[in-house]
Design a protein around this motif. Structure first.
Motif, mmCIF file in Angstrom:
data_model
loop_
_atom_site.group_PDB
_atom_site.id
_atom_site.type_symbol
_atom_site.label_atom_id
_atom_site.label_comp_id
_atom_site.label_asym_id
_atom_site.label_seq_id
_atom_site.Cartn_x
_atom_site.Cartn_y
_atom_site.Cartn_z
ATOM 1 N N HIS A 172 -15.604 55.098 -20.319
ATOM 2 C CA HIS A 172 -15.804 54.705 -21.710
ATOM 3 C C HIS A 172 -17.142 53.987 -21.865
ATOM 4 C CE1 HIS A 172 -14.736 53.169 -25.681
ATOM 5 N NE2 HIS A 172 -13.900 54.183 -25.692
ATOM 6 N N PHE A 175 -20.198 56.586 -21.173
ATOM 7 C CA PHE A 175 -20.517 57.562 -22.208
ATOM 8 C C PHE A 175 -20.982 56.890 -23.509
ATOM 9 C CE2 PHE A 175 -17.953 60.314 -19.440
ATOM 10 C CZ PHE A 175 -18.910 61.294 -19.239
ATOM 11 N N ASN A 176 -20.433 55.721 -23.816
ATOM 12 C CA ASN A 176 -20.919 55.002 -24.987
ATOM 13 C C ASN A 176 -22.367 54.583 -24.788
ATOM 14 O OD1 ASN A 176 -19.350 54.674 -27.346
ATOM 15 N ND2 ASN A 176 -17.818 53.576 -26.153
ATOM 16 N N ALA A 179 -24.478 57.559 -25.241
ATOM 17 C CA ALA A 179 -24.564 57.912 -26.663
ATOM 18 C C ALA A 179 -25.591 57.021 -27.359
ATOM 19 C CB ALA A 179 -23.192 57.780 -27.317
ATOM 20 N N ARG A 235 -25.322 47.994 -27.296
ATOM 21 C CA ARG A 235 -24.179 48.647 -27.922
ATOM 22 C C ARG A 235 -23.552 47.790 -29.008
ATOM 23 N NH1 ARG A 235 -20.022 50.108 -23.629
ATOM 24 N NH2 ARG A 235 -18.898 50.411 -25.581
ATOM 25 N N GLU A 273 -14.739 42.651 -27.293
ATOM 26 C CA GLU A 273 -14.699 43.938 -27.998
ATOM 27 C C GLU A 273 -13.596 44.004 -29.064
ATOM 28 O OE1 GLU A 273 -16.763 47.727 -25.776
ATOM 29 O OE2 GLU A 273 -14.744 47.210 -25.170
ATOM 30 N N PRO A 274 -12.381 43.492 -28.778
ATOM 31 C CA PRO A 274 -11.334 43.579 -29.803
ATOM 32 C C PRO A 274 -11.567 42.636 -30.974
ATOM 33 C CG PRO A 274 -10.410 43.166 -27.604
ATOM 34 C CD PRO A 274 -11.879 42.928 -27.526
ATOM 35 N N LYS A 275 -12.538 41.709 -30.837
ATOM 36 C CA LYS A 275 -12.725 40.718 -31.892
ATOM 37 C C LYS A 275 -13.738 41.247 -32.903
ATOM 38 C CE LYS A 275 -13.255 35.781 -32.296
ATOM 39 N NZ LYS A 275 -13.630 34.544 -31.617
ATOM 40 N N VAL A 276 -13.367 41.205 -34.169
ATOM 41 C CA VAL A 276 -14.213 41.800 -35.208
ATOM 42 C C VAL A 276 -15.603 41.167 -35.239
ATOM 43 C CG1 VAL A 276 -14.467 42.129 -37.682
ATOM 44 C CG2 VAL A 276 -12.249 42.511 -36.605
ATOM 45 N N GLU B 17 -20.208 50.469 -33.039
ATOM 46 C CA GLU B 17 -21.521 50.311 -32.427
ATOM 47 C C GLU B 17 -22.588 50.726 -33.429
ATOM 48 O OE1 GLU B 17 -21.804 51.567 -28.408
ATOM 49 O OE2 GLU B 17 -19.719 51.067 -27.979
ATOM 50 N N PRO B 18 -23.442 49.758 -33.867
ATOM 51 C CA PRO B 18 -24.344 50.003 -34.993
ATOM 52 C C PRO B 18 -25.273 51.206 -34.787
ATOM 53 C CG PRO B 18 -24.807 47.877 -33.915
ATOM 54 C CD PRO B 18 -23.539 48.384 -33.346
ATOM 55 N N LEU B 20 -24.799 53.868 -33.050
ATOM 56 C CA LEU B 20 -24.075 55.141 -33.109
ATOM 57 C C LEU B 20 -23.688 55.474 -34.547
ATOM 58 C CD1 LEU B 20 -21.842 54.965 -29.918
ATOM 59 C CD2 LEU B 20 -24.178 55.805 -30.215
ATOM 60 N N ASP B 43 -15.151 47.933 -38.091
ATOM 61 C CA ASP B 43 -13.875 47.554 -37.485
ATOM 62 C C ASP B 43 -12.711 48.243 -38.200
ATOM 63 O OD1 ASP B 43 -12.452 45.425 -39.442
ATOM 64 O OD2 ASP B 43 -14.622 45.196 -39.548
ATOM 65 N N ASP B 45 -9.810 47.165 -39.503
ATOM 66 C CA ASP B 45 -9.228 46.600 -40.722
ATOM 67 C C ASP B 45 -10.064 46.981 -41.948
ATOM 68 O OD1 ASP B 45 -7.385 45.541 -39.037
ATOM 69 O OD2 ASP B 45 -8.290 43.550 -38.971
ATOM 70 N N ARG B 64 -11.625 53.513 -30.333
ATOM 71 C CA ARG B 64 -11.597 52.133 -29.857
ATOM 72 C C ARG B 64 -12.509 51.283 -30.731
ATOM 73 N NH1 ARG B 64 -13.000 50.368 -23.729
ATOM 74 N NH2 ARG B 64 -11.403 51.813 -23.038
ATOM 75 N N PRO B 66 -12.785 47.175 -32.836
ATOM 76 C CA PRO B 66 -12.181 45.848 -32.971
ATOM 77 C C PRO B 66 -11.140 45.877 -34.082
ATOM 78 C CG PRO B 66 -14.581 45.753 -33.198
ATOM 79 C CD PRO B 66 -14.207 47.190 -33.164
ATOM 80 N N GLY B 67 -10.206 44.955 -34.017
ATOM 81 C CA GLY B 67 -9.123 44.955 -35.004
ATOM 82 C C GLY B 67 -8.222 46.142 -34.723
ATOM 83 N N THR B 95 -14.423 59.530 -29.853
ATOM 84 C CA THR B 95 -14.247 58.645 -28.707
ATOM 85 C C THR B 95 -15.282 58.983 -27.649
ATOM 86 O OG1 THR B 95 -12.723 57.839 -27.026
ATOM 87 C CG2 THR B 95 -12.543 60.140 -27.604
ATOM 88 N N ALA B 96 -15.544 57.999 -26.762
ATOM 89 C CA ALA B 96 -16.535 58.226 -25.720
ATOM 90 C C ALA B 96 -15.912 58.912 -24.521
ATOM 91 C CB ALA B 96 -17.156 56.901 -25.288
ATOM 92 N N TYR B 97 -14.598 58.920 -24.487
ATOM 93 C CA TYR B 97 -13.948 59.408 -23.277
ATOM 94 C C TYR B 97 -12.598 59.960 -23.674
ATOM 95 C CZ TYR B 97 -11.927 59.419 -18.634
ATOM 96 O OH TYR B 97 -11.339 59.798 -17.467
ATOM 97 N N GLU B 99 -9.603 59.759 -23.212
ATOM 98 C CA GLU B 99 -8.484 59.022 -22.632
ATOM 99 C C GLU B 99 -7.155 59.465 -23.250
ATOM 100 O OE1 GLU B 99 -9.545 54.922 -23.802
ATOM 101 O OE2 GLU B 99 -10.743 56.059 -25.220
ATOM 102 N N LYS B 115 -18.266 61.399 -27.693
ATOM 103 C CA LYS B 115 -19.615 60.836 -27.702
ATOM 104 C C LYS B 115 -20.271 61.046 -26.339
ATOM 105 C CE LYS B 115 -17.983 56.742 -29.369
ATOM 106 N NZ LYS B 115 -18.012 55.338 -29.806
ATOM 107 N N PRO B 116 -21.558 61.267 -26.233
ATOM 108 C CA PRO B 116 -22.478 61.525 -27.333
ATOM 109 C C PRO B 116 -22.230 62.904 -27.937
ATOM 110 C CG PRO B 116 -23.651 61.218 -25.210
ATOM 111 C CD PRO B 116 -22.207 61.318 -24.919
#
Lengths: 358, 272
Positions: A172, A175-176, A179, A235, A273-276, B17-18, B20, B43, B45, B64, B66-67, B95-97, B99, B115-116
């Motif tokens: 993950h 690749f991100n 990208a 990123r 990452e999970p935090k906005v 990711e800005p 992307l 995000d 939400d 994937r 946030p939120g 998604t990048a992968y 999964e 992605k990419p």
């Protein structure tokens, strides 16, 4: 010694038989003796000796295991030389007496080499043969066990290496990053180049750490973390703030390569990452008393009760294993909630005397 | 037919990711000049809120984020979408992968991008979206939603469940006492912010666990998800009644309150 199996038991029986034939050939070379008679005596006495000693050995070893008294050797069928001496004396006694009686019954006459001297000679020969055979089988078993252990250890090492590589080359992330690189190439080639340089040194460090595992300087460890965090900063943009703090006096200390990497990765992956709004991550090295303390603090979403209980992320388990392998029981990893939210992970171990900073 | 059908199609991009997000907007501008990207959010939400407010025809959803994750956003959209006012948006997961089960996405989602994303793949995605939009033009919003929900059900059902052990007892801390609640006694679970309400006949408890983490640990035959925030023990449901909105109201044994099953899960109650 390998686990007792019927095949191995029979193989030992065959080898004992071969030994008896050898002894019979030697005895038959003496003037006035005949080969057939020597063979019968030798095979019967030798065979019964082997049966009682080897059988007795397995019996004693299994009893010792049941009583939890024999240690690891007993579990492999070896009760120790003390027990074996007794077994040899008793076993040869049984084998010699019964074997002689049986041979006489078969041949229908007392031994040609009868008399006290003959009996003593054959008895002594049996004892020597039994000791030699026991020593031989023991050495062979030990060798097989050592080989098996070495094989298992090698397999475990390869497995750990592979897992290490897998965890660090998280697809993950990879690749991100690619990208983002692809996005930068068209718009900001200079920044793309800088990012690519970071990625290259991160990949190089990851591959060599999983291959050689040799220690490197703490300064190099921080540079690799800087590479990784710089990639993450591209990123995550404004969502990630980073501070690395390594005092001059600790730069040259030797540490296992990429030891901190999983902690930093966890901080990003599960914390920020999970935090906005994202947050910040602080990595620091300190000398506390006679110990080195490496700390990774993030201001992310923090530890979740459910997670700590149900699964240990591979990253942490791997750090623990590597610490144990390098420093034995003297190193410590703790992960706890940070003051004011987020997670605080620390690694500590005693600083070596001769590397005390001056 | 409403005016929106004739106007330029609209899209929302949800990508944390800005660089992307910017790249995707730029690529789309080149390969589909008529498409208007009306919002870009970072995000889950915001993705849910803005999609409900702006009602774009197409939503690009990073999985994937946030939120809420992209999948959670899709689930919430299907439950909260105003059925008759506008057609349900076409969803493109990114998604990048891989999964998740890629096959499921290829079958059930309009599209699934790794992605990419290269130019040829994006052009293929654009062509697919244009075809889907043309098909939708003739259909009523109800049918569009029906179709989207069938797809989502297939998608959410096909996601691999992590190999976790079944839960027998819930440990719920109240002050410094830990209550052991046998799973059999739980009538329903309800997500409440960062907590989970565990409701039994006598009382309820709060535990720090998300519904997403809990679900794989439950026996899906006995515990039914009926809403994105509710899981109920099937034998504790007394009755189910369909409402006009397509939702289903459930009454319970041993509890006076009623629960709502969203339209995404209404199919569980077969007699309706």
């Amino acid at each position: 010694m390998a686990r007792p199996t019927l095949a191995a038991f029979l193989r030992r029986g065959m080898l004992s038989g071969a030994m008896c034939v050898g002894i019979a050939l030697l005895l038959a070379a003496r003037p006035g003796s005949n080969l057939a008679e020597s063979l019968v005596y030798s095979l019967l006495i030798g065979g019964l000796c082997w049966l009682s000693i080897d059988g007795g050995r397995l019996l004693v070893a299994s009893r010792l295991v049941q009583r939890d008294a024999g240690g690891p050797a007993a579990r492999e069928g070896w009760p120790g030389w003390g027990w074996m001496s007794a077994l040899i004396v008793v076993g040869v006694g049984i084998g010699f007496t019964l074997g002689t009686l049986a041979a006489e019954a078969i041949l229908g006459e007392p031994s040609a080499s009868g008399g006290l001297r003959g009996t003593l000679f054959v008895g002594l020969l049996s004892i020597i043969a039994a000791i030699v055979a026991t020593g031989f089988f023991h050495a062979r078993g030990r060798l097989a066990a050592v080989q098996m252990q070495a094989e298992a250890a090698r397999r475990a090492a390869v497995e750990t290496q592979l897992k290490l590589l897998q965890s660090q080359l998280e697809p993950h992330m990879l690749f991100n990053t690619l990208a983002n690189l692809r996005a930068l190439i068209a718009t900001e080639p200079a920044r793309a180049q800088a990012m690519l340089d970071r990625l290259i040194s991160f990949l190089r460090a990851t591959l060599s750490a999983s291959r050689s595992g040799e220690m490197h300087a703490l300064a190099a460890e921080f540079e690799r973390l800087d590479d990784y965090l710089a990639l993450m900063a591209v990123r995550m943009g404004a969502r990630l703030a980073v501070r690395l703090d390594l005092p001059e006096e600790l730069r040259a200390l030797a540490v296992p390569p990429l030891l901190l990497q999983p902690l930093v990765e966890n901080a990003i992956r599960h914390g920020l990452e999970p935090k906005v709004d994202g947050g910040r991550i602080d990595v620091s090295a300190r000398r506390v008393g006679g110990r080195l303390r490496l700390a990774v603090r993030d201001s992310g979403v923090g530890l979740r009760a459910g997670m700590a209980r149900t699964d240990t992320p591979f990253g942490l388990q791997q750090v623990r294993e590597r610490l144990a392998a390098t420093f034995g029981g003297t190193a410590r990893l703790t992960v706890e909630p940070a003051d004011g939210g987020g997670t605080f992970a620390t690694i500590e171990w005693p600083l070596p005397e001769h590397e005390e900073p001056r | 037919m409403n005016a929106a059908d004739d106007a330029a199609p609209t899209a929302l991009i949800a990508e944390d990711e800005p660089l992307l997000a910017r790249m995707l907007a730029g690529d789309l501008a080149r390969s589909w000049p008529e498409l208007r990207v009306i919002a870009s959010v970072a995000d889950g939400d915001s993705a849910l809120a803005r999609t409900l407010a702006l009602r774009p025809r197409i939503v690009f959803l990073d999985i994937r984020m946030p939120g809420r994750s992209g999948l959670d956003v899709a689930q919430a959209l299907a439950e909260d979408w105003p059925a008759r006012d506008a057609p349900f948006p076409l969803l493109v997961f990114i998604t990048a992968y891989d999964e998740y089960a890629v096959q499921a996405f290829e079958r059930e989602a309009v599209d699934y991008l790794l992605k990419p994303v290269d130019d040829a793949r994006l052009a293929q995605c654009v062509a697919r979206l244009q075809r889907a939009l043309a098909q939708q033009r003739a259909a009523a919003p109800d049918l569009v939603l029906q179709h989207a929900m069938t797809q989502l059900r297939g998608l959410l059902g096909a996601l691999p469940a992590a190999g976790v052990a079944r839960l027998d007892v819930i440990q719920a801390a109240v002050g410094n006492i830990v209550h052991m609640v046998p799973i059999d006694e739980v009538i329903y679970f309800e997500a409440a912010d960062k907590y989970l309400r565990v409701v039994t006949a006598e009382r309820d408890y709060l535990i720090r666990l998300s519904l997403r983490e809990l679900l794989p640990q439950l026996d899906a035959q006995r515990f039914w998800q009926v809403h994105r925030s509710t899981v109920v023990q099937a034998r504790m449901i007394r009755s189910a009644q369909r409402e006009e909105s397509g939702k289903v109201t459930l009454t319970l044994r041993d509890r006076p309150e009623k629960l709502t099953a969203s339209r995404l899960y209404a199919h569980l109650f077969r007699g309706l």
